[in-house]
Scaffold this active site. Sequence first.
Site, PDB file in Angstrom:
ATOM      1  N   VAL B 130       0.879  -1.169   0.000  1.00 25.65           N
ATOM      2  CA  VAL B 130       0.000   0.000   0.000  1.00 25.65           C
ATOM      3  C   VAL B 130       0.918   1.221   0.000  1.00 25.65           C
ATOM      4  O   VAL B 130       1.482   1.598   1.028  1.00 25.65           O
ATOM      5  CB  VAL B 130      -0.946  -0.004   1.227  1.00 25.65           C
ATOM      6  CG1 VAL B 130      -1.745   1.287   1.288  1.00 25.65           C
ATOM      7  CG2 VAL B 130      -1.873  -1.211   1.185  1.00 25.65           C
ATOM      8  N   ASP B 131       1.118   1.776  -1.191  1.00 26.91           N
ATOM      9  CA  ASP B 131       1.953   2.969  -1.322  1.00 26.91           C
ATOM     10  C   ASP B 131       1.049   4.174  -1.071  1.00 26.91           C
ATOM     11  O   ASP B 131      -0.014   4.276  -1.681  1.00 26.91           O
ATOM     12  CB  ASP B 131       2.560   3.035  -2.726  1.00 26.91           C
ATOM     13  CG  ASP B 131       3.452   1.824  -3.025  1.00 26.91           C
ATOM     14  OD1 ASP B 131       3.712   1.048  -2.096  1.00 26.91           O
ATOM     15  OD2 ASP B 131       3.864   1.650  -4.185  1.00 26.91           O
ATOM     16  N   ALA B 132       1.480   5.052  -0.171  1.00 28.83           N
ATOM     17  CA  ALA B 132       0.571   6.115   0.251  1.00 28.83           C
ATOM     18  C   ALA B 132       1.204   7.490   0.126  1.00 28.83           C
ATOM     19  O   ALA B 132       2.388   7.674   0.428  1.00 28.83           O
ATOM     20  CB  ALA B 132       0.138   5.879   1.696  1.00 28.83           C
TER      21      ALA B 132
END
Lengths: 213, 264
Positions: B130-132
């Site tokens: 999950v790149d945020a």
Amino acid sequence: MTQVAVIDYGMGNTGSLLNMLRRIGVAAILTHEKEQLASCSHFILPGVGSFDSAMTNLKNRDLLCSLQECVIDSQKPFLGICLGMQLLAHSSEEGQLPGLGWIDAAVKKFPAFSDPALPVPHMSWNSAESSPNSDLFAHSAEERFYFVHSYYMACEHESDIAATTEYGITFTSAVNRNNIFGVQFHPEKSHRFGKELLSRFLDVKKVADDQTT
Amino acid sequence: MIRLPRIIPILQLSKRQLVKTIRFRKPTYVGDPMNILRIFNDKEVDELVILDIDAHRNERGPDTDYIQQVAAECFMPITYGGGITSLEHADELFAAGVDKVCLNTSAYTQPELLTSIANKYGSQAVVVSVDARKRMFGTYTAVIRGATQNVRLKFADYVRRCQNQGCGEILVNSVDRDGIMSGYDLNLIKTVTDHSCVPVVACGGAATNLDFLSAVKEGNAAAAAAASIFVFQGPHRAVLVSYPDRKHIMEMFDDNCRQCQNVA
């Protein structure tokens, strides 16, 4: 001569186990063929996946019969890893099918722990408190192994327990009865600790050989 | 022995070279992956994450031949991510000796892929990165395709959807902190752990060993990952492969536990 059969029954990743055996320098084949199995001296049943699909695959590949001959009748050394250990039990909360039943045990699911530091699956390095007479372990304080599992084996006889590990509860992390061994952790992913454990398993001789010498 | 959180070096691959990005851009050449892997193997690292940062771009899928060579050198758990768009890709990677596959773009564009990999290999083998990216007012947007495209779902909903689809571990990666070495975005990590029932691995920004402690104690992460800290040394980012001494990490977590008990 030591020749290892890694049981090929379509359950999870066998690449890393074969890599580790190659590094140890032992001859190993990935197979489910009856004739090939019969020629091997040691058997390793790896396994990642669900209990019922593992038992179904063993049955569909005629492995139940071959394993019975090699491990129970011929008493050759056998090691179950992770799910491969759990299949030694007679039943599992994860499925409906009976297991191999070679060890009197049932497989249970970890309870949901209220401590957020104890998520399930148990996915971490952990130690194993080995029973002093177990041949598999180095019995050293620094010995540690990599675990990934949501279920654990609950043995009926204390004599079958080769090691225990703490994770919210104390569970059986290794079993041994005669020529049959099982470890809940992944020795093929546990650096030198796993490599040495596998080497010690490969040093285990067929029970009948011991009797003749 | 106390059970320690996993401390995980992340290796970024680009065309079979080891690189390190800053905010997901400007890949800097670090060295030959095989040499560095052998060093990490000798240092007995807890686990390794290998991310091929441009496998998704040229749509060629994972470089499985190379990953197989890499896996043969590693006797610790390995996660591979980059360019996985089918169950066949996962099959090849597991056969090559990888333990977990990590999905980013596909986790959003074809969530059912998470389910089919989890059904075959177990959810513990399915990681979502999950790149945020941080938005105003402390909220976050998940991003895909090397942080070039936004996920059109509320951040928490996306994190939950991944788990419902079969993901068994989340690698939460702060785009804003990537390569910056200013500490983890603990608010981001906490946001993800608050909406997760699976282990969460913190990533993006670690500068010191104490950051690992914060990720676990304050962010509730199950593990701490980092890249720069394990390959760079000093203000000029000289390449030097390192990994914290296990005794040191043990003392750090042990002292912290004792302090907690004293306070209580």
